[in-house]
Design a protein around this motif. Structure first.
Motif, PDB file in Angstrom:
ATOM      1  N   UNK A 159       7.615  -7.381   1.563  1.00 56.37           N
ATOM      2  CA  UNK A 159       7.822  -8.296   2.682  1.00 56.37           C
ATOM      3  C   UNK A 159       7.759  -7.550   4.010  1.00 56.37           C
ATOM      4  N   UNK A 160       8.339  -6.364   4.065  1.00 52.34           N
ATOM      5  CA  UNK A 160       8.305  -5.565   5.292  1.00 52.34           C
ATOM      6  C   UNK A 160       6.873  -5.193   5.663  1.00 52.34           C
ATOM      7  N   UNK A 161       6.061  -4.842   4.653  1.00 50.24           N
ATOM      8  CA  UNK A 161       4.668  -4.505   4.939  1.00 50.24           C
ATOM      9  C   UNK A 161       3.898  -5.715   5.445  1.00 50.24           C
ATOM     10  N   UNK A 162       4.161  -6.893   4.891  1.00 54.83           N
ATOM     11  CA  UNK A 162       3.473  -8.113   5.327  1.00 54.83           C
ATOM     12  C   UNK A 162       3.831  -8.451   6.772  1.00 54.83           C
ATOM     13  N   UNK A 163       5.114  -8.347   7.107  1.00 52.03           N
ATOM     14  CA  UNK A 163       5.532  -8.620   8.484  1.00 52.03           C
ATOM     15  C   UNK A 163       4.941  -7.593   9.448  1.00 52.03           C
ATOM     16  N   UNK A 164       4.918  -6.347   9.016  1.00 50.39           N
ATOM     17  CA  UNK A 164       4.347  -5.290   9.863  1.00 50.39           C
ATOM     18  C   UNK A 164       2.864  -5.515  10.107  1.00 50.39           C
ATOM     19  N   UNK A 204      -0.776   7.273   9.095  1.00 49.29           N
ATOM     20  CA  UNK A 204      -1.466   5.989   9.046  1.00 49.29           C
ATOM     21  C   UNK A 204      -1.183   5.206  10.330  1.00 49.29           C
ATOM     22  N   UNK A 205      -2.213   4.508  10.821  1.00 53.00           N
ATOM     23  CA  UNK A 205      -2.121   3.851  12.123  1.00 53.00           C
ATOM     24  C   UNK A 205      -0.996   2.820  12.209  1.00 53.00           C
ATOM     25  N   UNK A 206      -0.771   1.971  11.197  1.00 50.58           N
ATOM     26  CA  UNK A 206       0.347   1.022  11.308  1.00 50.58           C
ATOM     27  C   UNK A 206       1.685   1.720  11.551  1.00 50.58           C
ATOM     28  N   UNK A 244       0.813  -1.221   0.000  1.00 49.52           N
ATOM     29  CA  UNK A 244       0.000   0.000   0.000  1.00 49.52           C
ATOM     30  C   UNK A 244       0.842   1.264   0.000  1.00 49.52           C
ATOM     31  N   UNK A 245       0.316   2.286  -0.669  1.00 46.57           N
ATOM     32  CA  UNK A 245       0.819   3.653  -0.574  1.00 46.57           C
ATOM     33  C   UNK A 245      -0.310   4.514  -0.004  1.00 46.57           C
ATOM     34  N   UNK A 246      -0.020   5.264   1.046  1.00 41.28           N
ATOM     35  CA  UNK A 246      -1.027   6.093   1.708  1.00 41.28           C
ATOM     36  C   UNK A 246      -0.853   7.549   1.284  1.00 41.28           C
ATOM     37  N   UNK A 247      -1.975   8.208   1.027  1.00 42.13           N
ATOM     38  CA  UNK A 247      -1.948   9.606   0.590  1.00 42.13           C
ATOM     39  C   UNK A 247      -2.954  10.416   1.390  1.00 42.13           C
ATOM     40  N   UNK A 268       3.942   1.363  15.069  1.00 44.48           N
ATOM     41  CA  UNK A 268       5.296   0.825  14.963  1.00 44.48           C
ATOM     42  C   UNK A 268       6.359   1.913  15.030  1.00 44.48           C
ATOM     43  N   UNK A 269       5.908   3.169  14.977  1.00 41.53           N
ATOM     44  CA  UNK A 269       6.824   4.318  14.941  1.00 41.53           C
ATOM     45  C   UNK A 269       7.880   4.130  13.849  1.00 41.53           C
ATOM     46  N   UNK A 270       7.384   3.762  12.667  1.00 44.32           N
ATOM     47  CA  UNK A 270       8.275   3.492  11.545  1.00 44.32           C
ATOM     48  C   UNK A 270       7.499   3.673  10.240  1.00 44.32           C
ATOM     49  N   UNK A 271       8.135   4.209   9.212  1.00 46.02           N
ATOM     50  CA  UNK A 271       7.440   4.436   7.925  1.00 46.02           C
ATOM     51  C   UNK A 271       7.361   3.174   7.075  1.00 46.02           C
ATOM     52  N   UNK A 272       6.777   2.120   7.641  1.00 41.17           N
ATOM     53  CA  UNK A 272       6.679   0.850   6.917  1.00 41.17           C
ATOM     54  C   UNK A 272       5.829   1.016   5.663  1.00 41.17           C
ATOM     55  N   UNK A 273       4.745   1.773   5.797  1.00 43.87           N
ATOM     56  CA  UNK A 273       3.878   2.064   4.657  1.00 43.87           C
ATOM     57  C   UNK A 273       4.234   3.450   4.131  1.00 43.87           C
ATOM     58  N   UNK A 274       4.645   3.579   2.873  1.00 42.33           N
ATOM     59  CA  UNK A 274       5.008   4.892   2.333  1.00 42.33           C
ATOM     60  C   UNK A 274       3.832   5.864   2.399  1.00 42.33           C
ATOM     61  N   UNK A 275       4.118   7.091   2.808  1.00 39.26           N
ATOM     62  CA  UNK A 275       3.083   8.118   2.920  1.00 39.26           C
ATOM     63  C   UNK A 275       3.459   9.333   2.080  1.00 39.26           C
TER      64      UNK A 275
END
Length: 513
Positions: free
Chosen positions: A458-463, A419-421, A395-398, A425-432
């Protein structure tokens, strides 16, 4: 009823409605209004067992409509007494038996500048809602999310009962305000304890925060987890595939509820489940008539009219750029179950160059079918981000808003992400791509990155597994709230709406057994 809202402040309302899109009771039972004896927070539970339990429920936006509909269903399942509902809601709550006082879309507005043109209409709807409460004489009032409208309603109800010289029914709010996200936000909680009798929280750290400020609160789990148990399960195009067992558990079962695919171990907290709604990409693509080799982008422009109007042109331009690089590009666009949103999206995509498949009035099953068919999603910040994580869609969040609203958010927020994830996680796992950085070129760049980089996927799936496991209510909380109806072995009893409904019935001192 003119006086019940006489302290209405348009500016305060606008400011209180600017949210990140994303996040003692009496032991005596007396029938409501039998002698004007509700009592603040005192249970209005009472009367004969066959007396209808009157619940006034208010939702102000599509996500709240979904949460409210599930709460209504769970209340009906748990309550030993017949139920009567009144209030404000959308199509999903209407299916559960609600006759809405007015169209929910009339109050589905967020932001400061966005809200100003609608203040008169919202003020009228506010008065109408409070009048309806007084006429209905509820045992309990429940507001869902939309804190700007909801808290004003609750304060107005309190004022109206006080002026009548009678005590009010218990007031409950479902989905805690994200006070923790704003500078000075906790200072605004001082008067909330006088307005609310109970707060139903959906994030793991919220209940302790509000209790510290004298507000009774219960963590009931995040509503997105309930997608695994609802109409999604009737989808027939989902295929079963093997899953690895959860480490260090015994008696591991593969639980298949239609499209739901997850591991579950008897006696273990469902936080250990993978919470994965996995569909067959080939089956779903065949259902949509997609050609082999197509690259599919699931486009989610938002659930509010102003979001759709602002985000769709950006998404259209980004997809035009992507189509020049990616052959056989197709967009799938599920719309919120609202005629306002569906009509707006339908009209907008008529001129799109990118081939698209529109899913009007999309159900949860429709959404997850679209997710299963997609390679990537372009999503406006909101609840849909977690739903995409449930389906493991990269996902890309806008997000864009009116410049004034953007300035207020940037100047007042304590957060680095929207974004809540990413927040949890306090990490930009999902690009915003946010605010001025949310341009077609930037969205195109991020979409290419997610499509081409397997490590990002893979990082997004683990997150997703990590985040979703954080959103399950603790075992002790569920056992206490659902009482004898809850079984640790029965994952269905861990539905957030069940915990929420049981908390409300406990507040009303109604024996659920």
């Amino acid at each position: 009823m003119w006086r019940c809202c006489e302290n209405f402040s348009p500016l305060k309302y606008a400011l209180s409605s600017t949210l990140l899109p994303c996040c003692r009771f009496s032991s005596h039972f007396k029938a409501p209004f039998s002698s004007h004896c509700h009592g603040k927070g005192g249970g209005a539970a009472a009367g004969a067992r066959n007396e209808k339990l009157r619940v006034f429920i208010v939702a102000g936006e599509p996500s709240g409509d979904l949460i409210g509909s599930r709460l209504m269903a769970s209340l009906r399942r748990l309550s030993p007494r017949p139920l009567q509902f009144a209030g404000v809601g959308g199509n999903l709550m209407k299916r559960e038996g609600l006759v809405s006082e007015f169209p929910m879309e009339d109050i589905a507005v967020m932001g400061v500048a966005e809200l100003l043109p609608h203040l008169v209409r919202i003020w009228v709807r506010l008065r109408q809602t409070v009048t309806a409460v007084m006429d209905f004489r509820p045992h309990v009032v429940v507001t869902v999310d939309a804190k700007g409208f909801s808290f004003r309603v609750l304060r107005s109800i309190t004022d109206a009962y006080r002026r009548l010289g009678v005590s009010r029914p218990p007031l409950v709010h479902y989905v805690a305000p994200s006070s923790w996200a704003w500078k000075g936000g906790e200072n605004k909680l001082k008067n909330l304890a006088d307005t609310l009798d109970h707060l139903l929280c959906i994030l793991p750290f919220e209940a302790a925060l509000f209790k510290a400020h004298g507000i009774k609160a219960t963590y009931v789990g995040h509503p997105v987890l309930e997608d695994a148990f609802t109409s999604v399960a009737v989808c027939t195009s989902w295929c079963l595939s093997p899953l690895a067992s959860v480490a260090d558990t015994q008696n591991v079962y593969l639980l298949k509820l239609g499209c739901l695919l997850t591991t579950y171990s008897t006696g273990e907290n469902p936080a250990h489940c993978r919470w994965w709604i996995k569909g067959s990409k080939s089956c779903s693509r065949q259902d949509f008539g997609l050609q082999s080799g197509s690259t599919v982008v699931c486009v989610l422009p938002g659930s509010r009219a102003q979001e759709v109007k602002r985000m769709l042109p950006l998404f259209e331009s980004a997809l035009d750029l992507l189509a020049d690089k990616v052959p056989m590009l197709t967009a799938i666009i599920p719309t919120a179950p609202s005629h306002v949103i569906t009509d707006a999206v339908t009209e907008a995509v008529k001129s799109w160059k990118t081939p698209n498949i529109l899913l009007p009035y999309a159900s949860e099953k429709d959404k997850y079918s679209a997710f299963a068919a997609s390679d990537v999603s372009l999503c406006t910040s909101g609840t849909a981000v977690l739903q995409l994580q449930m389906a493991r869609v990269p996902t890309v969040v806008a997000y864009r808003a009116h410049p004034l609203t953007e300035w207020l958010i940037k100047s007042r927020t304590k957060l680095h992400y929207i974004s809540l994830p990413n927040i949890l996680l306090d990490s930009p796992v999902i690009p915003e791509a946010l605010f001025a950085d949310c341009t077609p070129q930037r969205l195109f760049t991020l979409l290419c990155q997610v499509l081409e980089d397997s490590e990002v996927k893979e990082q997004q799936a683990k997150a997703a597994e990590q985040v979703l496991s954080m959103l399950v209510p603790p075992q002790q909380s569920v056992l206490e709230s659902t009482g004898s109806l809850c079984s640790v072995e029965n994952v269905f009893d861990w539905r957030p709406s069940m915990a929420a409904a049981s908390t409300i019935l406990t507040l009303l001192q109604i024996d659920k057994t």
